[in-house]
Design an enzyme around this catalytic site. Sequence first.
Site, PDB file in Angstrom:
ATOM      1  N   GLN A   1      31.703  37.800  38.494  1.00 60.95           N
ATOM      2  CA  GLN A   1      32.577  37.622  38.410  1.00 60.95           C
ATOM      3  C   GLN A   1      33.880  37.131  37.251  1.00 60.95           C
ATOM      4  O   GLN A   1      33.317  35.994  36.521  1.00 60.95           O
ATOM      5  CB  GLN A   1      32.861  36.188  40.164  1.00 60.95           C
ATOM      6  CG  GLN A   1      34.676  35.882  40.716  1.00 60.95           C
ATOM      7  CD  GLN A   1      35.313  34.848  41.425  1.00 60.95           C
ATOM      8  OE1 GLN A   1      34.073  34.163  41.983  1.00 60.95           O
ATOM      9  NE2 GLN A   1      36.252  35.232  41.244  1.00 60.95           N
TER      10      GLN A   1
ATOM     11  N   ASN B   1      32.225  40.183  44.639  1.00 59.34           N
ATOM     12  CA  ASN B   1      31.347  38.916  43.197  1.00 59.34           C
ATOM     13  C   ASN B   1      32.062  37.586  43.629  1.00 59.34           C
ATOM     14  O   ASN B   1      33.005  37.239  42.969  1.00 59.34           O
ATOM     15  CB  ASN B   1      31.549  39.693  41.892  1.00 59.34           C
ATOM     16  CG  ASN B   1      31.025  40.481  42.111  1.00 59.34           C
ATOM     17  OD1 ASN B   1      30.322  41.462  42.502  1.00 59.34           O
ATOM     18  ND2 ASN B   1      31.426  42.334  41.305  1.00 59.34           N
TER      19      ASN B   1
ATOM     20  N   ILE C   1      41.784  48.821  38.106  1.00 61.44           N
ATOM     21  CA  ILE C   1      42.191  49.438  36.545  1.00 61.44           C
ATOM     22  C   ILE C   1      40.970  50.137  35.824  1.00 61.44           C
ATOM     23  O   ILE C   1      41.296  51.085  34.874  1.00 61.44           O
ATOM     24  CB  ILE C   1      42.856  48.467  35.915  1.00 61.44           C
ATOM     25  CG1 ILE C   1      43.792  48.538  34.324  1.00 61.44           C
ATOM     26  CG2 ILE C   1      42.130  47.452  35.086  1.00 61.44           C
ATOM     27  CD1 ILE C   1      45.015  47.429  34.402  1.00 61.44           C
TER      28      ILE C   1
ATOM     29  N   HIS D   1      38.788  38.262  45.146  1.00 62.66           N
ATOM     30  CA  HIS D   1      39.140  40.123  46.073  1.00 62.66           C
ATOM     31  C   HIS D   1      37.830  40.876  46.798  1.00 62.66           C
ATOM     32  O   HIS D   1      36.608  40.709  45.645  1.00 62.66           O
ATOM     33  CB  HIS D   1      39.702  40.116  44.776  1.00 62.66           C
ATOM     34  CG  HIS D   1      38.458  40.262  43.331  1.00 62.66           C
ATOM     35  ND1 HIS D   1      38.605  39.101  42.619  1.00 62.66           N
ATOM     36  CD2 HIS D   1      37.741  40.964  42.958  1.00 62.66           C
ATOM     37  CE1 HIS D   1      37.659  39.098  41.836  1.00 62.66           C
ATOM     38  NE2 HIS D   1      36.692  40.488  42.249  1.00 62.66           N
TER      39      HIS D   1
END
Length: 114
Positions: A94, A87, A31, A100
């Site tokens: 993170q 991360n 995003i 992810h």
Amino acid sequence: MDSCLFCKIIAGDIPSKTIYENDYVMAFDDIEPKAPVHVLIIPKKHISTINDLDDSDKNLCGELFLAAQKIAKIKKITTSGFRCIMNTNSDGGQTVFHIHMHVLGGRKLNWPPG
Ligand code: 5GP
Ligand code: ZN
């Protein structure tokens, strides 16, 4: 997991721009992209951090890398290059606790990271 942002994306409760999907993983545009290509690959199974992986997740870890390869092809950055980042926890930066893999590319990336 009800409270997890990425589980909500998998469920379709939060919209995302899907780039690639199979039975095990889903990939969508970040995003807030940090590069011209910035895709997140997530397992469909909720796992909070790399620390929470176990032996039964070996194939799933492979799926993340194979998805990265497919995304690089889809985004046409196989030759120019790209970076895969995961991360972990506070020092790793993170912010979403569903593992992810970031796939970043489309520009020259700095090394070492900040
Ligand atoms: P982390 O900081 O945990 O390594 O990465 C989390 C990433 O998720 C960030 O790059 C952030 O921009 C992205 N992100 C956070 N919320 C959303 C969202 O609702 N949709 C999408 N597509 N990406 C998100
Ligand atoms: Zn989750």
